[in-house]
Design a protein around this motif. Structure first.
Motif, PDB file in Angstrom:
ATOM      1  N   THR A  59      12.178  -6.902 -11.460  1.00  0.00           N
ATOM      2  CA  THR A  59      11.485  -8.129 -11.897  1.00  0.00           C
ATOM      3  C   THR A  59      12.218  -8.675 -13.117  1.00  0.00           C
ATOM      4  O   THR A  59      13.361  -8.335 -13.354  1.00  0.00           O
ATOM      5  CB  THR A  59      10.023  -7.825 -12.234  1.00  0.00           C
ATOM      6  OG1 THR A  59      10.027  -6.788 -13.206  1.00  0.00           O
ATOM      7  CG2 THR A  59       9.246  -7.394 -11.032  1.00  0.00           C
ATOM      8  N   SER A  61      13.532 -12.035 -15.601  1.00  0.00           N
ATOM      9  CA  SER A  61      14.098 -13.343 -15.270  1.00  0.00           C
ATOM     10  C   SER A  61      15.380 -13.226 -14.442  1.00  0.00           C
ATOM     11  O   SER A  61      15.688 -14.126 -13.661  1.00  0.00           O
ATOM     12  CB  SER A  61      14.354 -14.145 -16.540  1.00  0.00           C
ATOM     13  OG  SER A  61      15.090 -13.375 -17.440  1.00  0.00           O
ATOM     14  N   THR A  62      16.102 -12.127 -14.586  1.00  0.00           N
ATOM     15  CA  THR A  62      17.414 -12.016 -13.929  1.00  0.00           C
ATOM     16  C   THR A  62      17.375 -12.245 -12.410  1.00  0.00           C
ATOM     17  O   THR A  62      18.166 -13.034 -11.893  1.00  0.00           O
ATOM     18  CB  THR A  62      18.040 -10.636 -14.241  1.00  0.00           C
ATOM     19  OG1 THR A  62      18.054 -10.483 -15.654  1.00  0.00           O
ATOM     20  CG2 THR A  62      19.438 -10.512 -13.685  1.00  0.00           C
ATOM     21  N   LEU A  89      11.003  -1.310  -9.075  1.00  0.00           N
ATOM     22  CA  LEU A  89      11.401  -0.347 -10.103  1.00  0.00           C
ATOM     23  C   LEU A  89      10.266   0.095 -11.009  1.00  0.00           C
ATOM     24  O   LEU A  89      10.175   1.247 -11.390  1.00  0.00           O
ATOM     25  CB  LEU A  89      12.452  -0.994 -11.012  1.00  0.00           C
ATOM     26  CG  LEU A  89      13.871  -1.103 -10.503  1.00  0.00           C
ATOM     27  CD1 LEU A  89      14.656  -2.067 -11.379  1.00  0.00           C
ATOM     28  CD2 LEU A  89      14.519   0.268 -10.519  1.00  0.00           C
ATOM     29  N   ASP A  90       9.418  -0.873 -11.373  1.00  0.00           N
ATOM     30  CA  ASP A  90       8.505  -0.537 -12.463  1.00  0.00           C
ATOM     31  C   ASP A  90       7.272  -1.435 -12.514  1.00  0.00           C
ATOM     32  O   ASP A  90       7.193  -2.450 -11.808  1.00  0.00           O
ATOM     33  CB  ASP A  90       9.246  -0.592 -13.803  1.00  0.00           C
ATOM     34  CG  ASP A  90      10.204  -1.777 -13.895  1.00  0.00           C
ATOM     35  OD1 ASP A  90      10.054  -2.718 -13.111  1.00  0.00           O
ATOM     36  OD2 ASP A  90      11.097  -1.743 -14.748  1.00  0.00           O
ATOM     37  N   GLY A 157      18.378  -5.276 -13.181  1.00  0.00           N
ATOM     38  CA  GLY A 157      18.723  -6.123 -14.320  1.00  0.00           C
ATOM     39  C   GLY A 157      19.038  -5.157 -15.447  1.00  0.00           C
ATOM     40  O   GLY A 157      18.993  -3.936 -15.272  1.00  0.00           O
ATOM     41  N   ILE A 158      19.339  -5.680 -16.610  1.00  0.00           N
ATOM     42  CA  ILE A 158      19.593  -4.787 -17.752  1.00  0.00           C
ATOM     43  C   ILE A 158      18.873  -5.360 -18.976  1.00  0.00           C
ATOM     44  O   ILE A 158      18.918  -6.567 -19.219  1.00  0.00           O
ATOM     45  CB  ILE A 158      21.121  -4.625 -18.009  1.00  0.00           C
ATOM     46  CG1 ILE A 158      21.389  -3.657 -19.170  1.00  0.00           C
ATOM     47  CG2 ILE A 158      21.813  -5.952 -18.267  1.00  0.00           C
ATOM     48  CD1 ILE A 158      22.865  -3.235 -19.303  1.00  0.00           C
ATOM     49  N   HIS A 163      18.464  -0.627 -20.872  1.00  0.00           N
ATOM     50  CA  HIS A 163      17.629   0.042 -19.871  1.00  0.00           C
ATOM     51  C   HIS A 163      17.838  -0.534 -18.467  1.00  0.00           C
ATOM     52  O   HIS A 163      18.139  -1.710 -18.300  1.00  0.00           O
ATOM     53  CB  HIS A 163      16.143   0.032 -20.258  1.00  0.00           C
ATOM     54  CG  HIS A 163      15.470  -1.300 -20.226  1.00  0.00           C
ATOM     55  ND1 HIS A 163      14.438  -1.641 -21.074  1.00  0.00           N
ATOM     56  CD2 HIS A 163      15.645  -2.396 -19.432  1.00  0.00           C
ATOM     57  CE1 HIS A 163      14.017  -2.854 -20.798  1.00  0.00           C
ATOM     58  NE2 HIS A 163      14.737  -3.329 -19.812  1.00  0.00           N
ATOM     59  N   GLY A 165      15.452  -0.424 -14.877  1.00  0.00           N
ATOM     60  CA  GLY A 165      14.027  -0.151 -14.754  1.00  0.00           C
ATOM     61  C   GLY A 165      13.504  -0.186 -16.177  1.00  0.00           C
ATOM     62  O   GLY A 165      13.982  -0.981 -17.003  1.00  0.00           O
ATOM     63  N   LYS A 227      23.252 -10.879 -23.089  1.00  0.00           N
ATOM     64  CA  LYS A 227      23.472  -9.595 -22.420  1.00  0.00           C
ATOM     65  C   LYS A 227      24.924  -9.111 -22.610  1.00  0.00           C
ATOM     66  O   LYS A 227      25.281  -8.023 -22.174  1.00  0.00           O
ATOM     67  CB  LYS A 227      23.192  -9.728 -20.913  1.00  0.00           C
ATOM     68  CG  LYS A 227      21.751 -10.104 -20.565  1.00  0.00           C
ATOM     69  CD  LYS A 227      20.807  -8.933 -20.713  1.00  0.00           C
ATOM     70  CE  LYS A 227      19.334  -9.299 -20.580  1.00  0.00           C
ATOM     71  NZ  LYS A 227      18.893  -9.585 -19.245  1.00  0.00           N
ATOM     72  N   ARG A 495      10.142 -17.799 -18.676  1.00  0.00           N
ATOM     73  CA  ARG A 495      10.910 -17.164 -17.601  1.00  0.00           C
ATOM     74  C   ARG A 495      10.755 -17.869 -16.268  1.00  0.00           C
ATOM     75  O   ARG A 495      11.411 -17.522 -15.318  1.00  0.00           O
ATOM     76  CB  ARG A 495      10.528 -15.694 -17.416  1.00  0.00           C
ATOM     77  CG  ARG A 495      10.822 -14.866 -18.647  1.00  0.00           C
ATOM     78  CD  ARG A 495      10.595 -13.422 -18.327  1.00  0.00           C
ATOM     79  NE  ARG A 495      10.608 -12.631 -19.523  1.00  0.00           N
ATOM     80  CZ  ARG A 495      11.191 -11.460 -19.626  1.00  0.00           C
ATOM     81  NH1 ARG A 495      11.793 -10.942 -18.615  1.00  0.00           N
ATOM     82  NH2 ARG A 495      11.161 -10.793 -20.747  1.00  0.00           N
TER      83      ARG A 495
HETATM   84  C1  F6R Z   1      12.284  -5.050 -14.512  1.00  0.00           C
HETATM   85  C2  F6R Z   1      13.331  -4.164 -14.954  1.00  0.00           C
HETATM   86  C3  F6R Z   1      14.017  -4.354 -16.250  1.00  0.00           C
HETATM   87  C4  F6R Z   1      14.668  -5.737 -16.350  1.00  0.00           C
HETATM   88  C5  F6R Z   1      15.325  -5.894 -17.715  1.00  0.00           C
HETATM   89  C6  F6R Z   1      15.929  -7.271 -17.891  1.00  0.00           C
HETATM   90  O1  F6R Z   1      11.805  -4.663 -13.252  1.00  0.00           O
HETATM   91  O2  F6R Z   1      13.601  -3.262 -14.270  1.00  0.00           O
HETATM   92  O3  F6R Z   1      14.995  -3.367 -16.398  1.00  0.00           O
HETATM   93  O4  F6R Z   1      15.605  -5.859 -15.350  1.00  0.00           O
HETATM   94  O5  F6R Z   1      14.384  -5.691 -18.717  1.00  0.00           O
HETATM   95  O6  F6R Z   1      14.928  -8.230 -17.947  1.00  0.00           O
HETATM   96  P1  F6R Z   1      15.280  -9.766 -17.787  1.00  0.00           P
HETATM   97  O7  F6R Z   1      15.804  -9.933 -16.421  1.00  0.00           O
HETATM   98  O8  F6R Z   1      13.978 -10.468 -17.950  1.00  0.00           O
HETATM   99  O9  F6R Z   1      16.282 -10.087 -18.827  1.00  0.00           O
END
Ligand code: F6R
Length: 632
Positions: A59, A61-62, A89-90, A157-158, A163, A165, A227, A495
């Motif tokens: 989930t 924004s990515t 993932l979470d 995403g990261i 992190h 997840g 990022k 987002r």
């Molecule tokens: C969400 C998840 C997180 C997001 C990360 C980036 O399911 O697993 O690892 O991918 O926090 O969040 P955004 O995409 O909002 O920058």
């Protein structure tokens, strides 16, 4: 390039520093359509074999543009998801599936409600499970993944903590699905969604690093300049549990899919001469020499031939002679970026100044995506521009109402209500009635309900007052502050904003009316779904409409940075120094934003870092510096 089919070890010289395969795409939509096409191929191939596909989903924004593309493929090209099983993932712990910030609801709104995936094929960790049942529920999640045959393709995403997840720093290589405590940075990043950091859940349930690495294929997407640093560390740094994304280096079929902004700190982009031949133009030489100076912590003028040779930049000397000459050239280039006259200094030779002297005064238009952005990033520059006689307007692009906590609205409404009682005439009793309505609506909506129009208006008014106060500290009269209230913001949420032509119309109308000589703007490097990016796009779109008009030719656009990565010394085209008093004045202006969390607003550290870097290059030692890049 086929993302899914091209795993494997790094081959080319350019990718030498990268320990996980990294694909750089122009922007998120290019990356997402590539990835979605690959996923579609996989789904169809399995359909042909009468088999299921197991996708791991993320989930945030990515992946939003990726899900949009999947929906388009379903609606316009008939891609069916009947054979797709998904595992998310979470999920935040403590949020019910229909909570507006739950990942369950997010997935339904962003993807599942728009495709034909069978309900029973969807798996998302249960955020409502009681503490004593969490362990069992996590074990069960792992079991379900296994029973489905394991994950074929995991989307990631990261986070800024690195992190994947919600595996925050410290998560081990072998961790499995479990409950974790969210990192402070992660909670701060989610603060806007939850209307304040205090409301962001402290815990979440996440697949473990080991669970994620168990997928047959991993694609980690990252968009935007904020990022860039963490992507570089995860891809080029050592594998460490401080950055869980770095574990992707140990997977033999993982790809980082990043846009240009998110790739900007990778060695092949940031220090390209270390990985191959480059064209040594002025810009590249400035970049390499400032880097050498920072690296050896030596002022530019003290760099010697050996410094160049030992650090892979010896080629510059072959092209341009002795270090001494190169040093002087770059020293001058950097020196000429420094100016106390951001609007140009009238009556002087401007050959080496960042901004032209004429015309003077200039019409200057400063765009602030959220009400506090411009004051935070260029409060000192605004003050100088006003003092130096320019006609400065501050265009606040969005109302910012979504950032104002309910308590601030409650406080104002309660004062208004009481005032009405004290004064007691007709006019004030109308105000009192409005205030009572606001108070009732706030109570009815609860913490995460949507604000009513009345509440939104009051919140926007509170911020308007704060911007005017802050602008006044920077020398701007209140009639110099323009409130654009761009529609995308009024109709959306963090987002998930969507810009339309209407937003461009608003900005175009403002530009046409004012016809500025100078524009200050930000958002060009932000995450594509960030409101700053959309605001910036509205400016680009509007300028494009007037591209044949002479005033646009005569208008310089200066870019400043918001929350994205800091400007490197070599990127700075104009550096506006600040004295301790000017920095204090800016802090005073920032403090006017009382309804916004002060932690989010602290920018003086950045300005001081830029000044220290300039000092280190051998420039004059200033208290702080605000920096700008000229739009090419
Ligand atoms: C969400 C998840 C997180 C997001 C990360 C980036 O399911 O697993 O690892 O991918 O926090 O969040 P955004 O995409 O909002 O920058």
């Amino acid at each position: 390039m086929n993302i899914l089919d091209s795993p494997g070890k790094q081959q080319t010289q350019k990718e030498l520093y990268e320990k996980t395969r990294t694909v750089i795409v122009k922007d998120s939509s290019a990356g997402c359509s590539q990835l979605a096409a690959e996923v579609a191929d996989l789904i169809r191939q399995r359909q042909g074999e009468n088999k299921n596909v197991v996708l791991g989903l993320a989930t945030g924004s990515t992946p939003v543009p990726f899900y949009k593309e999947l929906i388009r493929l379903h609606q316009q090209e008939g891609l069916s998801f009947k054979n797709v099983i998904t595992f998310n993932l979470d999920e935040y712990h403590g949020l019910a599936p229909d909570h507006r910030e739950s990942y369950n609801r997010f997935m339904r709104e962003q993807l599942f409600d728009h495709i034909d995936i069978p309900q029973e094929n969807i798996n998302i960790p249960d955020g409502t499970v009681s503490l004593d049942a969490v362990y069992e529920s996590c074990l069960d999640y792992e079991k379900r993944i296994e029973e489905a045959g394991g994950i074929d393709l995991q989307i990631l995403g990261i986070g800024r903590t690195g992190h994947i997840g919600f595996n925050e720093p410290g998560s081990s290589r072998d961790s499995r699905t479990r409950m974790i405590t969210l990192d402070r940075i992660t909670r701060r990043d989610a603060a806007a969604d939850f209307l304040g950091e205090a409301h962001v859940p402290r815990h979440a349930i996440t697949m473990g690093v080991g669970t994620i690495l168990g997928a047959k294929r991993l694609v980690l997407m990252a968009w935007g300049g904020n990022k860039a640093e963490i992507v570089q560390q995860a891809v080029e740094g050592k594998v460490t549990d401080r950055i869980s994304a770095s574990f992707l280096q140990e997977h033999d079929n993982a790809t980082f899919l990043v846009d240009e902004a998110a790739s900007s700190q990778l060695t092949r982009i940031h220090l390209p001469w270390l990985v191959g031949s480059v064209e040594w133009d002025r810009k590249m030489i400035k970049r390499a020499v400032t880097w050498l100076s920072h690296r050896f912590e030596k002022p530019i003028l003290r760099l010697v031939d050996e410094d160049y040779n030992e650090s892979g930049a010896g080629e510059i000397l072959t092209a341009s002679g002795r270090a001494y000459n190169v040093n002087i050239g770059v020293f001058d280039l950097v020196k000429h970026t420094i100016t106390g006259w951001p609007g140009g200094k009238p009556g002087t030779d401007d050959t080496h100044r960042p901004e032209r002297a004429d015309p003077h005064p200039k019409r200057v238009l400063i765009f602030s995506p959220e009400p506090s952005d411009a004051v935070m990033s260029l409060g000192g520059t605004i003050h100088r521009l006003v003092e130096q006689g320019h006609e400065v307007k501050l265009a606040v692009q969005t109302s910012g109402s979504l950032r104002v906590p309910d308590q601030a609205a409650q406080k104002f409404a309660a004062v208004l209500q009481e005032m009405a009682q004290v004064i007691g005439d007709d006019a004030s009793s109308a105000g009192g009635e409005y205030a009572s309505q606001v108070l009732t609506q706030l109570e009815e909506k609860g913490l995460f309900g949507d604000d009513s129009e009345d509440v939104k208006r009051l919140k926007a008014l509170i911020l308007r007052g704060e911007v005017r106060d802050a602008a006044q500290v920077c020398g701007l009269e209140s009639d110099a502050v323009i409130f654009q209230d761009l529609p995308f913001y009024e109709n959306g949420r963090y987002r998930q904003f969507q810009m339309t032509e209407e937003d461009v119309d608003c900005t175009a109308a403002l530009l046409e009316e004012y016809q500025p000589h100078q524009i200050y703007a930000t958002g060009h490097l932000a995450d594509p779904s960030a409101l700053q990016t959309l605001c910036y796009r509205s400016i680009e779109g509007a300028l494009e409409r007037f591209k044949d008009e002479s005033w646009v030719d005569d208008c310089r656009v200066w870019l400043y940075r918001g929350k994205e990565s800091e400007m490197n010394s070599y990127e700075i085209d104009m550096a506006v120094p600040m004295s301790p008093e000017q920095l204090e004045l800016k802090s005073e202006a920032i403090r006017k934003f009382q309804s916004i969390s002060q932690e989010e607003l602290d920018s003086s550290g950045r300005n001081q870092t830029t000044a220290k870097r300039y000092d280190q290059l051998g420039m004059a030692e200033y208290e702080a510096i605000e920096s700008f890049q000229r739009r090419g």
